[in-house]
Design a protein around this motif. Structure first.
Motif, short mmCIF file in Angstrom:
data_model
loop_
_atom_site.label_atom_id
_atom_site.label_comp_id
_atom_site.label_asym_id
_atom_site.label_seq_id
_atom_site.Cartn_x
_atom_site.Cartn_y
_atom_site.Cartn_z
N ALA A 93 -1.35 -7.20 -0.54
CA ALA A 93 -1.53 -5.78 -0.18
C ALA A 93 -1.11 -5.50 1.25
N ALA A 94 -0.76 -4.24 1.50
CA ALA A 94 -0.39 -3.82 2.85
C ALA A 94 -1.22 -2.60 3.26
N ILE A 95 -1.67 -2.62 4.50
CA ILE A 95 -2.39 -1.49 5.07
C ILE A 95 -1.42 -0.76 5.99
N ILE A 96 -1.15 0.51 5.65
CA ILE A 96 -0.09 1.26 6.34
C ILE A 96 -0.71 2.20 7.39
N CYS A 97 -0.47 1.87 8.65
CA CYS A 97 -1.03 2.68 9.75
C CYS A 97 0.07 3.15 10.69
N VAL A 98 1.23 3.46 10.14
CA VAL A 98 2.34 3.93 10.96
C VAL A 98 2.57 5.42 10.67
N PRO A 99 3.27 6.11 11.56
CA PRO A 99 3.51 7.55 11.33
C PRO A 99 4.33 7.78 10.06
N ARG A 100 4.11 8.94 9.48
CA ARG A 100 4.74 9.33 8.22
C ARG A 100 6.24 9.05 8.16
N LYS A 101 6.95 9.42 9.24
CA LYS A 101 8.41 9.33 9.20
C LYS A 101 8.91 7.88 9.11
N ALA A 102 8.03 6.92 9.48
CA ALA A 102 8.44 5.52 9.44
C ALA A 102 8.13 4.86 8.10
N VAL A 103 7.38 5.55 7.23
CA VAL A 103 6.84 4.89 6.04
C VAL A 103 7.88 4.69 4.94
N GLU A 104 8.79 5.64 4.77
CA GLU A 104 9.72 5.53 3.64
C GLU A 104 10.49 4.22 3.69
N GLU A 105 11.08 3.93 4.85
CA GLU A 105 11.86 2.70 5.00
C GLU A 105 10.95 1.47 4.89
N LEU A 106 9.78 1.59 5.53
CA LEU A 106 8.82 0.48 5.52
C LEU A 106 8.35 0.15 4.10
N ALA A 107 8.03 1.20 3.34
CA ALA A 107 7.55 1.01 1.97
C ALA A 107 8.60 0.28 1.13
N GLU A 108 9.86 0.63 1.36
CA GLU A 108 10.95 -0.01 0.64
C GLU A 108 11.00 -1.51 0.94
N ARG A 109 10.84 -1.83 2.21
CA ARG A 109 10.87 -3.25 2.63
C ARG A 109 9.68 -4.01 2.05
N LEU A 110 8.51 -3.38 2.06
CA LEU A 110 7.30 -4.04 1.53
C LEU A 110 7.40 -4.21 0.02
N TYR A 111 7.95 -3.19 -0.63
CA TYR A 111 8.12 -3.24 -2.09
C TYR A 111 9.09 -4.38 -2.46
N SER A 112 10.19 -4.46 -1.71
CA SER A 112 11.17 -5.53 -1.95
C SER A 112 10.58 -6.91 -1.69
N SER A 113 9.57 -6.95 -0.82
CA SER A 113 8.93 -8.23 -0.52
C SER A 113 7.82 -8.56 -1.51
N GLY A 114 7.71 -7.74 -2.55
CA GLY A 114 6.78 -8.04 -3.63
C GLY A 114 5.40 -7.40 -3.52
N ILE A 115 5.19 -6.59 -2.51
CA ILE A 115 3.87 -5.96 -2.36
C ILE A 115 3.76 -4.74 -3.27
N ARG A 116 2.67 -4.69 -4.03
CA ARG A 116 2.48 -3.60 -4.99
C ARG A 116 1.18 -2.83 -4.74
N SER A 117 0.42 -3.23 -3.72
CA SER A 117 -0.85 -2.54 -3.44
C SER A 117 -0.87 -2.07 -1.99
N PHE A 118 -1.24 -0.81 -1.82
CA PHE A 118 -1.17 -0.20 -0.49
C PHE A 118 -2.46 0.56 -0.16
N TRP A 119 -2.98 0.30 1.02
CA TRP A 119 -4.05 1.14 1.58
C TRP A 119 -3.34 1.99 2.62
#
Lengths: 211, 211
Positions: B149-175
């Motif tokens: 799981a990943a806990i996302i505490c970054v500003p909104r505009k940074a999340v789209e790219e970040l989510a893609e990287r986390l998803y590609s790294s196999g993470i499927r659960s997000f707080w």
């Protein structure tokens, strides 16, 4: 125009989310949205959306959809988002600083006019342009500024005494990030408790179910 | 023993609160509690409490009440609180630091094994004994450590790219503490969104109604 009568508590709970989506749409310059599109964003159904909005007025037009601005303004009015109640925040730690920044930046619901901490190192510094004062000044500040609400960001063990002081200073509304149950002690207060741990446990449950 | 079948989502939503109260009672050395006392703390009714607990087993005894420890352990099991899923946190700002401290301190649900930030000044510092690493290391870290799981505490505009990287790294659960709707983009993810602004708007509504 608005009816605003008999809005159920479950509709009320959905209003902040509607408000968020509508604000985003408004920013994007989208003037109308169908119940179906809104439902998709809300992970709801079109009939649920229509039923919800029917509670407080008629904003939809067949084939055109809802007026985004009108609907946003109406929900804004119901929630009281523009009221900007004078509020203070106590506890300028990490969570307190994050909340202070957010409230000051968004400028909705609360007008944050004072921040208090007991840590000498923090007193005199600024968060979002607001000076951090000593907690010793709380009572005098509240008397002078007609404060409506307090945001509690101090550890649980410090809250009981603090709540008593705030209550004596006339504050009856609390946004409570501590784990002390203020509402158990005072019956005539409005408390919104934020328990981030509950949110984590719900996520944990869903991960566990999915394994 | 436990039934655990057909537990409704509204019961599930109440479980974290039951868990909190039971944990407190357990710490206080209270061995049994009646449905009435528990209902008072939950601002619910005794019959609601009995109905909820009936969903997953028989822990009450007439005249004695529920065994606090048994009930706490049962709820702990249902929620998966002891699973300690390996998790990382991205964004070591004020909110990220507060959450990291809380998760590391409480040691429930998540085992926080990595913290990431892109700010050179933060990289190499520690939060709750965990080193802050560069966001460049996320993929390698996730591959090596089997992060759930990943806990996302970054500003909104940074999340789209970040989510893609986390998803590609196999993470499927997000707080998710950002205001970017991760669940809209990926259908096979579990997301728990924390919108503190919604909580403030609900409080604002109640203050407005009370005026």
């Amino acid at each position: 125009m608005a009816k605003r009568n008999n809005i159920s508590s479950s509709v009320i709970r959905r209003l902040p989310r509607y408000y968020r989506f509508l604000r985003d749409l408004d920013k994007q310059g989208i003037s109308h949205i169908s119940s179906g599109e809104l439902a998709k964003r809300m992970r709801s159904t079109a009939s649920q959306v229509r039923q919800d909005f029917n509670c407080f007025g008629e904003f939809g037009q067949q084939g055109i959809g809802y007026s985004v601005t009108q609907l946003r303004e109406e929900i804004e009015g119901i929630l009281g988002v523009k009221c900007l109640y004078p509020a203070i925040l106590i506890g300028a730690g990490n969570i307190g600083t994050a909340i202070a920044n957010q409230v000051a930046y968004e400028n909705r619901c609360f007008d944050l006019i004072g921040i208090f901490d007991k840590d000498e190192k923090k007193i005199g510094t600024e968060i979002s342009g607001i000076e951090v004062r000593s907690t010793d000044e709380i009572e005098a500040f509240c008397r002078k500024n007609n404060v409506t609400a307090a945001i509690i960001c101090v550890p649980r063990k410090a809250v009981e005494e603090l709540a008593e002081r705030l209550y004596s200073s006339g504050i009856r509304s609390f946004w409570n990030f501590s784990h002390f149950d203020i509402g158990m002690k005072y019956e005539d207060v409005i408390v919104e408790n934020v328990h981030l741990g509950d949110s984590l446990m719900e996520l944990c449950f869903r991960i566990t179910q999915n394994k």
